[in-house]
Design a protein around this motif. Sequence first.
Motif, PDB file in Angstrom:
ATOM      1  N   ILE A   1     -32.975  28.165  77.861  1.00 20.51           N
ATOM      2  CA  ILE A   1     -32.404  29.505  77.632  1.00 20.51           C
ATOM      3  C   ILE A   1     -33.481  30.566  77.786  1.00 20.51           C
ATOM      4  O   ILE A   1     -33.272  31.585  78.451  1.00 20.51           O
ATOM      5  CB  ILE A   1     -31.743  29.588  76.238  1.00 20.51           C
ATOM      6  CG1 ILE A   1     -30.478  28.730  76.196  1.00 20.51           C
ATOM      7  CG2 ILE A   1     -31.407  31.034  75.880  1.00 20.51           C
ATOM      8  CD1 ILE A   1     -29.882  28.576  74.805  1.00 20.51           C
ATOM      9  N   SER A   2     -34.641  30.329  77.179  1.00 21.20           N
ATOM     10  CA  SER A   2     -35.711  31.332  77.246  1.00 21.20           C
ATOM     11  C   SER A   2     -36.228  31.528  78.671  1.00 21.20           C
ATOM     12  O   SER A   2     -36.681  32.612  79.022  1.00 21.20           O
ATOM     13  CB  SER A   2     -36.854  30.963  76.303  1.00 21.20           C
ATOM     14  OG  SER A   2     -37.540  29.831  76.764  1.00 21.20           O
ATOM     15  N   GLU A   3     -36.139  30.485  79.505  1.00 18.84           N
ATOM     16  CA  GLU A   3     -36.597  30.588  80.891  1.00 18.84           C
ATOM     17  C   GLU A   3     -35.483  30.991  81.852  1.00 18.84           C
ATOM     18  O   GLU A   3     -35.713  31.114  83.057  1.00 18.84           O
ATOM     19  CB  GLU A   3     -37.196  29.239  81.326  1.00 18.84           C
ATOM     20  CG  GLU A   3     -38.460  28.876  80.573  1.00 18.84           C
ATOM     21  CD  GLU A   3     -38.948  27.481  80.894  1.00 18.84           C
ATOM     22  OE1 GLU A   3     -38.288  26.749  81.662  1.00 18.84           O
ATOM     23  OE2 GLU A   3     -40.008  27.104  80.354  1.00 18.84           O
ATOM     24  N   GLY A   4     -34.263  31.149  81.333  1.00 22.10           N
ATOM     25  CA  GLY A   4     -33.143  31.555  82.172  1.00 22.10           C
ATOM     26  C   GLY A   4     -32.571  30.438  83.030  1.00 22.10           C
ATOM     27  O   GLY A   4     -31.847  30.696  83.984  1.00 22.10           O
ATOM     28  N   ARG A   5     -32.870  29.185  82.706  1.00 26.49           N
ATOM     29  CA  ARG A   5     -32.384  28.053  83.481  1.00 26.49           C
ATOM     30  C   ARG A   5     -31.119  27.433  82.908  1.00 26.49           C
ATOM     31  O   ARG A   5     -30.525  26.559  83.522  1.00 26.49           O
ATOM     32  CB  ARG A   5     -33.445  26.938  83.537  1.00 26.49           C
ATOM     33  CG  ARG A   5     -34.729  27.305  84.211  1.00 26.49           C
ATOM     34  CD  ARG A   5     -35.709  26.121  84.243  1.00 26.49           C
ATOM     35  NE  ARG A   5     -36.213  25.808  82.893  1.00 26.49           N
ATOM     36  CZ  ARG A   5     -35.920  24.701  82.216  1.00 26.49           C
ATOM     37  NH1 ARG A   5     -35.132  23.789  82.725  1.00 26.49           N
ATOM     38  NH2 ARG A   5     -36.417  24.492  81.009  1.00 26.49           N
ATOM     39  N   PHE A   6     -30.680  27.871  81.744  1.00 28.47           N
ATOM     40  CA  PHE A   6     -29.537  27.249  81.080  1.00 28.47           C
ATOM     41  C   PHE A   6     -28.245  27.715  81.732  1.00 28.47           C
ATOM     42  O   PHE A   6     -27.967  28.901  81.822  1.00 28.47           O
ATOM     43  CB  PHE A   6     -29.537  27.600  79.584  1.00 28.47           C
ATOM     44  CG  PHE A   6     -28.487  26.874  78.794  1.00 28.47           C
ATOM     45  CD1 PHE A   6     -28.652  25.542  78.468  1.00 28.47           C
ATOM     46  CD2 PHE A   6     -27.335  27.521  78.384  1.00 28.47           C
ATOM     47  CE1 PHE A   6     -27.692  24.866  77.731  1.00 28.47           C
ATOM     48  CE2 PHE A   6     -26.370  26.847  77.648  1.00 28.47           C
ATOM     49  CZ  PHE A   6     -26.549  25.526  77.326  1.00 28.47           C
ATOM     50  N   LYS A   7     -27.449  26.770  82.190  1.00 30.99           N
ATOM     51  CA  LYS A   7     -26.180  27.075  82.848  1.00 30.99           C
ATOM     52  C   LYS A   7     -25.033  26.731  81.911  1.00 30.99           C
ATOM     53  O   LYS A   7     -25.010  25.649  81.322  1.00 30.99           O
ATOM     54  CB  LYS A   7     -26.018  26.267  84.142  1.00 30.99           C
ATOM     55  CG  LYS A   7     -27.133  26.469  85.138  1.00 30.99           C
ATOM     56  CD  LYS A   7     -27.048  27.839  85.753  1.00 30.99           C
ATOM     57  CE  LYS A   7     -28.116  27.955  86.837  1.00 30.99           C
ATOM     58  NZ  LYS A   7     -28.691  29.240  86.938  1.00 30.99           N
ATOM     59  N   ILE A   8     -24.077  27.622  81.799  1.00 28.59           N
ATOM     60  CA  ILE A   8     -22.903  27.410  80.963  1.00 28.59           C
ATOM     61  C   ILE A   8     -21.776  26.902  81.844  1.00 28.59           C
ATOM     62  O   ILE A   8     -21.485  27.470  82.896  1.00 28.59           O
ATOM     63  CB  ILE A   8     -22.497  28.717  80.248  1.00 28.59           C
ATOM     64  CG1 ILE A   8     -23.610  29.132  79.296  1.00 28.59           C
ATOM     65  CG2 ILE A   8     -21.180  28.541  79.513  1.00 28.59           C
ATOM     66  CD1 ILE A   8     -23.392  30.462  78.628  1.00 28.59           C
ATOM     67  N   ASN A   9     -21.129  25.835  81.406  1.00 31.36           N
ATOM     68  CA  ASN A   9     -20.019  25.239  82.129  1.00 31.36           C
ATOM     69  C   ASN A   9     -18.744  25.476  81.321  1.00 31.36           C
ATOM     70  O   ASN A   9     -18.431  24.711  80.398  1.00 31.36           O
ATOM     71  CB  ASN A   9     -20.262  23.742  82.331  1.00 31.36           C
ATOM     72  CG  ASN A   9     -19.200  23.082  83.172  1.00 31.36           C
ATOM     73  OD1 ASN A   9     -18.118  23.629  83.368  1.00 31.36           O
ATOM     74  ND2 ASN A   9     -19.493  21.886  83.642  1.00 31.36           N
ATOM     75  N   PRO A  10     -17.981  26.533  81.629  1.00 30.61           N
ATOM     76  CA  PRO A  10     -16.803  26.864  80.824  1.00 30.61           C
ATOM     77  C   PRO A  10     -15.736  25.769  80.846  1.00 30.61           C
ATOM     78  O   PRO A  10     -15.041  25.573  79.852  1.00 30.61           O
ATOM     79  CB  PRO A  10     -16.269  28.152  81.440  1.00 30.61           C
ATOM     80  CG  PRO A  10     -17.076  28.434  82.636  1.00 30.61           C
ATOM     81  CD  PRO A  10     -18.219  27.493  82.683  1.00 30.61           C
ATOM     82  N   GLU A  11     -15.612  25.035  81.945  1.00 31.58           N
ATOM     83  CA  GLU A  11     -14.628  23.956  82.014  1.00 31.58           C
ATOM     84  C   GLU A  11     -14.966  22.851  81.010  1.00 31.58           C
ATOM     85  O   GLU A  11     -14.093  22.320  80.323  1.00 31.58           O
ATOM     86  CB  GLU A  11     -14.542  23.367  83.433  1.00 31.58           C
ATOM     87  CG  GLU A  11     -13.934  24.302  84.467  1.00 31.58           C
ATOM     88  CD  GLU A  11     -14.952  25.283  85.052  1.00 31.58           C
ATOM     89  OE1 GLU A  11     -16.181  25.069  84.899  1.00 31.58           O
ATOM     90  OE2 GLU A  11     -14.510  26.279  85.643  1.00 31.58           O
ATOM     91  N   GLN A  12     -16.234  22.514  80.910  1.00 35.22           N
ATOM     92  CA  GLN A  12     -16.656  21.474  79.983  1.00 35.22           C
ATOM     93  C   GLN A  12     -16.427  21.929  78.538  1.00 35.22           C
ATOM     94  O   GLN A  12     -15.989  21.141  77.696  1.00 35.22           O
ATOM     95  CB  GLN A  12     -18.123  21.118  80.212  1.00 35.22           C
ATOM     96  CG  GLN A  12     -18.594  19.948  79.378  1.00 35.22           C
ATOM     97  CD  GLN A  12     -20.048  19.595  79.666  1.00 35.22           C
ATOM     98  OE1 GLN A  12     -20.752  20.310  80.365  1.00 35.22           O
ATOM     99  NE2 GLN A  12     -20.485  18.479  79.122  1.00 35.22           N
ATOM    100  N   ILE A  13     -16.701  23.196  78.256  1.00 36.71           N
ATOM    101  CA  ILE A  13     -16.478  23.741  76.913  1.00 36.71           C
ATOM    102  C   ILE A  13     -14.988  23.688  76.576  1.00 36.71           C
ATOM    103  O   ILE A  13     -14.597  23.251  75.485  1.00 36.71           O
ATOM    104  CB  ILE A  13     -17.022  25.174  76.808  1.00 36.71           C
ATOM    105  CG1 ILE A  13     -18.548  25.168  76.930  1.00 36.71           C
ATOM    106  CG2 ILE A  13     -16.593  25.821  75.491  1.00 36.71           C
ATOM    107  CD1 ILE A  13     -19.171  26.530  77.082  1.00 36.71           C
ATOM    108  N   ALA A  14     -14.147  24.110  77.507  1.00 39.07           N
ATOM    109  CA  ALA A  14     -12.692  24.098  77.280  1.00 39.07           C
ATOM    110  C   ALA A  14     -12.195  22.674  77.062  1.00 39.07           C
ATOM    111  O   ALA A  14     -11.392  22.424  76.152  1.00 39.07           O
ATOM    112  CB  ALA A  14     -11.971  24.746  78.454  1.00 39.07           C
ATOM    113  N   ASP A  15     -12.665  21.738  77.876  1.00 35.43           N
ATOM    114  CA  ASP A  15     -12.252  20.336  77.718  1.00 35.43           C
ATOM    115  C   ASP A  15     -12.650  19.793  76.333  1.00 35.43           C
ATOM    116  O   ASP A  15     -11.890  19.077  75.694  1.00 35.43           O
ATOM    117  CB  ASP A  15     -12.853  19.460  78.814  1.00 35.43           C
ATOM    118  CG  ASP A  15     -12.247  19.728  80.191  1.00 35.43           C
ATOM    119  OD1 ASP A  15     -11.154  20.334  80.252  1.00 35.43           O
ATOM    120  OD2 ASP A  15     -12.874  19.323  81.194  1.00 35.43           O
ATOM    121  N   GLY A  16     -13.852  20.141  75.889  1.00 41.44           N
ATOM    122  CA  GLY A  16     -14.318  19.705  74.568  1.00 41.44           C
ATOM    123  C   GLY A  16     -13.483  20.290  73.446  1.00 41.44           C
ATOM    124  O   GLY A  16     -13.150  19.603  72.473  1.00 41.44           O
TER     125      GLY A  16
END
Length: 99
Positions: A70-85
């Motif tokens: 997150i601090s390096e800006g490399r963290f990617k959010i996957n909304p589909e995975q969040i919704a499935d969870g």
Amino acid sequence: MKIDGSLRGTALTGATSQAPARGKGSAASSPKQDSVSLSDTSSQLQALETSVNQASGFDAAKVEAIKQAISEGRFKINPEQIADGLIASTRELVAQHKA
């Protein structure tokens, strides 16, 4: 009770005086000691708590890696995975509620 100024110059620090001992014996005798014993159920609960804490699934290294990403800006959010969870956990809660 009459209040006079005999306590002037005395700092009140919240200390409390002890009441005199009641019953037989002198005031100089040692105070009674209370003892506490835990039941077997309490011991089992403590063992269970330790077991749950050790097996909680918390991975400090993974959390640190995510913080770094997150601090390096490399963290990617996957909304589909969040919704499935979220859907899966909701289904699990509904199934538990029905049981």
